[in-house]
Design a protein around this motif. Structure first.
Motif, mmCIF file in Angstrom:
data_model
loop_
_atom_site.group_PDB
_atom_site.id
_atom_site.type_symbol
_atom_site.label_atom_id
_atom_site.label_comp_id
_atom_site.label_asym_id
_atom_site.label_seq_id
_atom_site.Cartn_x
_atom_site.Cartn_y
_atom_site.Cartn_z
ATOM 1 N N ALA A 45 0.864 -1.188 0.000
ATOM 2 C CA ALA A 45 0.000 0.000 0.000
ATOM 3 C C ALA A 45 0.896 1.233 0.000
ATOM 4 O O ALA A 45 1.612 1.477 0.977
ATOM 5 C CB ALA A 45 -0.899 -0.007 1.231
ATOM 6 N N PRO A 46 0.907 2.022 -1.087
ATOM 7 C CA PRO A 46 1.790 3.190 -1.153
ATOM 8 C C PRO A 46 1.397 4.252 -0.120
ATOM 9 O O PRO A 46 0.315 4.817 -0.200
ATOM 10 C CB PRO A 46 1.590 3.727 -2.568
ATOM 11 C CG PRO A 46 0.769 2.733 -3.298
ATOM 12 C CD PRO A 46 0.117 1.858 -2.302
ATOM 13 N N PRO A 47 2.253 4.518 0.857
ATOM 14 C CA PRO A 47 1.889 5.441 1.928
ATOM 15 C C PRO A 47 1.772 6.904 1.500
ATOM 16 O O PRO A 47 1.154 7.703 2.195
ATOM 17 C CB PRO A 47 3.006 5.267 2.955
ATOM 18 C CG PRO A 47 4.153 4.728 2.185
ATOM 19 C CD PRO A 47 3.575 3.936 1.060
ATOM 20 N N LEU A 48 2.338 7.279 0.348
ATOM 21 C CA LEU A 48 2.278 8.674 -0.096
ATOM 22 C C LEU A 48 1.201 8.914 -1.148
ATOM 23 O O LEU A 48 1.038 10.043 -1.615
ATOM 24 C CB LEU A 48 3.637 9.115 -0.658
ATOM 25 C CG LEU A 48 4.821 9.023 0.297
ATOM 26 C CD1 LEU A 48 6.089 9.472 -0.392
ATOM 27 C CD2 LEU A 48 4.566 9.814 1.557
ATOM 28 N N LEU A 49 0.470 7.878 -1.513
ATOM 29 C CA LEU A 49 -0.553 7.993 -2.545
ATOM 30 C C LEU A 49 -1.617 9.013 -2.119
ATOM 31 O O LEU A 49 -2.189 8.920 -1.037
ATOM 32 C CB LEU A 49 -1.209 6.632 -2.788
ATOM 33 C CG LEU A 49 -2.220 6.562 -3.921
ATOM 34 C CD1 LEU A 49 -1.539 6.815 -5.256
ATOM 35 C CD2 LEU A 49 -2.898 5.191 -3.936
#
Length: 113
Positions: A45-49
């Protein structure tokens, strides 16, 4: 980051392109021994998305950034969470790591949210 598999095959290039991207996560066990885990990039899960520049700067000022890895089969296990230290350590491929953290890496193509 690596694409495909390191296992040689008769037609290695074709087999490699057909396999998903993987992210190698290295941690230390209780005795200080390095443990490498390869996970499919689509599980990360991309944390900066969806974060704006101010939010990204605030995140990178923290000592630890949570990186969530979803289970292979949804509902069969809980998420795994790793803590990444953005302020300390050495980054070898900054562009690729940022692309993973913000969800723009080529390995995320076709990802369903």
């Amino acid at each position: 980051l690596k694409e495909g598999s390191a296992t040689p095959t008769a037609n290695h290039q074709t087999a490699r392109a057909a396999l998903p991207w993987h992210l190698r996560v290295s941690t230390l066990d209780a005795w200080g021994k390095r443990v490498d885990t390869d996970v499919e990039l689509l599980r990360v899960a991309p944390p900066l998305l969806g974060k704006d520049d101010a939010q990204r700067r605030a995140i990178f000022q923290q000592s630890l950034l949570p990186l969530t890895v979803r289970p292979l089969v949804p509902g069969t296990a809980s998420d795994e969470q790793y803590l990444v230290s953005p302020r300390f350590g050495r980054v070898f491929d900054r562009e690729s790591i940022l692309a993973v953290l913000d969800g723009t890496h080529a390995g995320y193509e076709g990802r369903a949210e």
